[in-house]
Design a protein around this motif. Sequence first.
Motif, PDB file in Angstrom:
ATOM      1  N   ARG A 107       0.673  -1.141   0.124  1.00 15.89           N
ATOM      2  CA  ARG A 107      -0.026   0.061   0.088  1.00 15.89           C
ATOM      3  C   ARG A 107       0.890   1.256  -0.166  1.00 15.89           C
ATOM      4  NH1 ARG A 107      -5.225  -1.588   0.652  1.00 15.89           N
ATOM      5  NH2 ARG A 107      -5.577  -3.710   1.711  1.00 15.89           N
ATOM      6  N   THR A 129     -10.491  -5.742  -6.911  1.00 22.70           N
ATOM      7  CA  THR A 129     -10.793  -5.804  -5.654  1.00 22.70           C
ATOM      8  C   THR A 129     -11.891  -6.572  -5.360  1.00 22.70           C
ATOM      9  OG1 THR A 129     -11.887  -4.503  -3.846  1.00 22.70           O
ATOM     10  CG2 THR A 129     -12.293  -3.659  -5.908  1.00 22.70           C
ATOM     11  N   ILE A 130     -11.553  -7.325  -4.259  1.00 21.49           N
ATOM     12  CA  ILE A 130     -12.694  -8.435  -3.761  1.00 21.49           C
ATOM     13  C   ILE A 130     -14.093  -7.786  -3.342  1.00 21.49           C
ATOM     14  CG2 ILE A 130     -10.887 -10.130  -3.122  1.00 21.49           C
ATOM     15  CD1 ILE A 130     -11.632  -9.670  -0.333  1.00 21.49           C
ATOM     16  N   ASP A 131     -13.802  -6.396  -2.973  1.00 21.99           N
ATOM     17  CA  ASP A 131     -14.991  -5.570  -2.350  1.00 21.99           C
ATOM     18  C   ASP A 131     -15.936  -5.160  -3.501  1.00 21.99           C
ATOM     19  OD1 ASP A 131     -13.330  -5.855  -0.259  1.00 21.99           O
ATOM     20  OD2 ASP A 131     -12.862  -3.480  -0.182  1.00 21.99           O
ATOM     21  N   MET A 145     -14.912  -9.467   4.750  1.00 20.36           N
ATOM     22  CA  MET A 145     -14.455  -8.382   4.527  1.00 20.36           C
ATOM     23  C   MET A 145     -15.415  -7.422   3.520  1.00 20.36           C
ATOM     24  SD  MET A 145     -10.473  -9.013   3.412  1.00 20.36           S
ATOM     25  CE  MET A 145      -9.310  -8.945   4.708  1.00 20.36           C
ATOM     26  N   GLY A 146     -14.817  -6.268   3.214  1.00 20.16           N
ATOM     27  CA  GLY A 146     -15.831  -5.590   2.269  1.00 20.16           C
ATOM     28  C   GLY A 146     -15.469  -4.023   2.558  1.00 20.16           C
ATOM     29  N   ARG A 147     -14.957  -3.836   3.679  1.00 24.12           N
ATOM     30  CA  ARG A 147     -14.644  -2.432   4.145  1.00 24.12           C
ATOM     31  C   ARG A 147     -15.970  -1.414   4.018  1.00 24.12           C
ATOM     32  NH1 ARG A 147      -9.076  -0.195   4.130  1.00 24.12           N
ATOM     33  NH2 ARG A 147      -8.523  -1.288   2.019  1.00 24.12           N
ATOM     34  N   GLU A 196     -17.587  -6.457   7.794  1.00 22.59           N
ATOM     35  CA  GLU A 196     -16.687  -5.886   8.686  1.00 22.59           C
ATOM     36  C   GLU A 196     -16.903  -4.441   8.913  1.00 22.59           C
ATOM     37  OE1 GLU A 196     -12.751  -6.098   7.135  1.00 22.59           O
ATOM     38  OE2 GLU A 196     -13.088  -5.078   5.354  1.00 22.59           O
ATOM     39  N   HIS A 250      -8.877 -12.465   5.752  1.00 21.85           N
ATOM     40  CA  HIS A 250      -8.135 -12.678   4.596  1.00 21.85           C
ATOM     41  C   HIS A 250      -8.410 -14.058   3.955  1.00 21.85           C
ATOM     42  CE1 HIS A 250      -6.427  -9.303   6.833  1.00 21.85           C
ATOM     43  NE2 HIS A 250      -5.955  -8.884   5.478  1.00 21.85           N
ATOM     44  N   ARG A 302      -9.304 -13.622   0.393  1.00 24.77           N
ATOM     45  CA  ARG A 302      -8.537 -13.013  -0.707  1.00 24.77           C
ATOM     46  C   ARG A 302      -7.612 -14.231  -1.118  1.00 24.77           C
ATOM     47  NH1 ARG A 302      -6.779  -7.445   1.804  1.00 24.77           N
ATOM     48  NH2 ARG A 302      -4.691  -8.470   1.516  1.00 24.77           N
TER      49      ARG A 302
END
Length: 343
Positions: free
Chosen positions: A72, A127-129, A171-173, A223, A273, A276
């Motif tokens: 990142r 992105t997985i999101d 996940m997904g933010r 999440e 994770h 991912r």
Amino acid sequence: MRVGILTGGGDCPGLNAVIRAAVLAGTQRHGMSFVGFLDGWRGVLDGDVVALDEERVRPLLAVGGTVLGSSRTNPLAGGAAQGVQRVRAQLAALGVDALLVIGGEDTLGVATALHEAGVPVVGAPKTIDDDLSATDATFGFDTAVQTAVEACDRLVTTGASHHRAMVVEVMGRHAGWIALHTGMAAGAHATLLPEEAVDLDAVADVVRSVLARGGAPLLVVSEGAPVLGEQAVKDAPVDAFGHVQLGGAGEQLERELQRRVPGLSSRVTVLGHLLRGGTPSAADRVLATRFGLSAVEALAAGRLGTMAALRGVDVVQVPLAEATGVLRTVPPARRSETAGLRW
Ligand code: F6P
């Protein structure tokens, strides 16, 4: 043309399939040559490159993660003009004519700034999101949902054996797509999304009624769901793009349900994770391959500053700036599809 490829941000299944398609099509159709920058923008800043040729990429279609590594690192963190200058200087020193940047909103945001400063660049979204507004889908999402659903299917059987409520955090933010699709495909009794306020009393009612009819409640929580009114944040430093690390929503939900449903037996599983990692699904291999092909065609045609995107069933090239404009979150119509139904 010598093209540098990099993968930035959180990894996801399908990254290697993009690299493979781009290198094979670029080499065979357009006589391009390729290098890979290691660990996203870090590799560009440090001039850390590896050769990418047909032999290297051929076996990569089903390989999870990214052979280039990811980070990142934000090259513009110390000042945009200075960052652009450093990137430009490294590309010139390495004889790299153009960049193929594979990333999410942060990584593509840097690519957009570079394009605006005249650096030759094209992008591919990942992105997985699945939260990029410029594309109908990103690869990695399908695999992540499949993995989450398989986990839920297992948790359901052990939950039923013990008459337990099973809380599953995914996940997904800031976008609830993974939770929404996992909840629907796994038959969850309640699904909590970042986009919606959480009514804990209503969730407790669902749990009571499922238990009363002899079932085992399955509760999927994103999440980023505001279980206690705001997102649960880990006590960890923010990353170079200013993101906090989320975590703890599942535990918060379990605690609140324990308070509301006396004698409740429950367990929390944080999939994190796991979603991912591993080999991409067939659908993600196809989408990733099509994005890699499209990005190379954009480079060959001189359509710089564009990103491959899925629109309906077609892969098209859209301006990079569109990719990072607005986060694609779950709209009210999708959220209300299952509202009020007792599963
Ligand atoms: O954006 C992809 C994502 O997997 C989010 O769903 C999650 O919040 C975040 O990345 C986790 O990132 P990290 O790899 O830094 O833990």
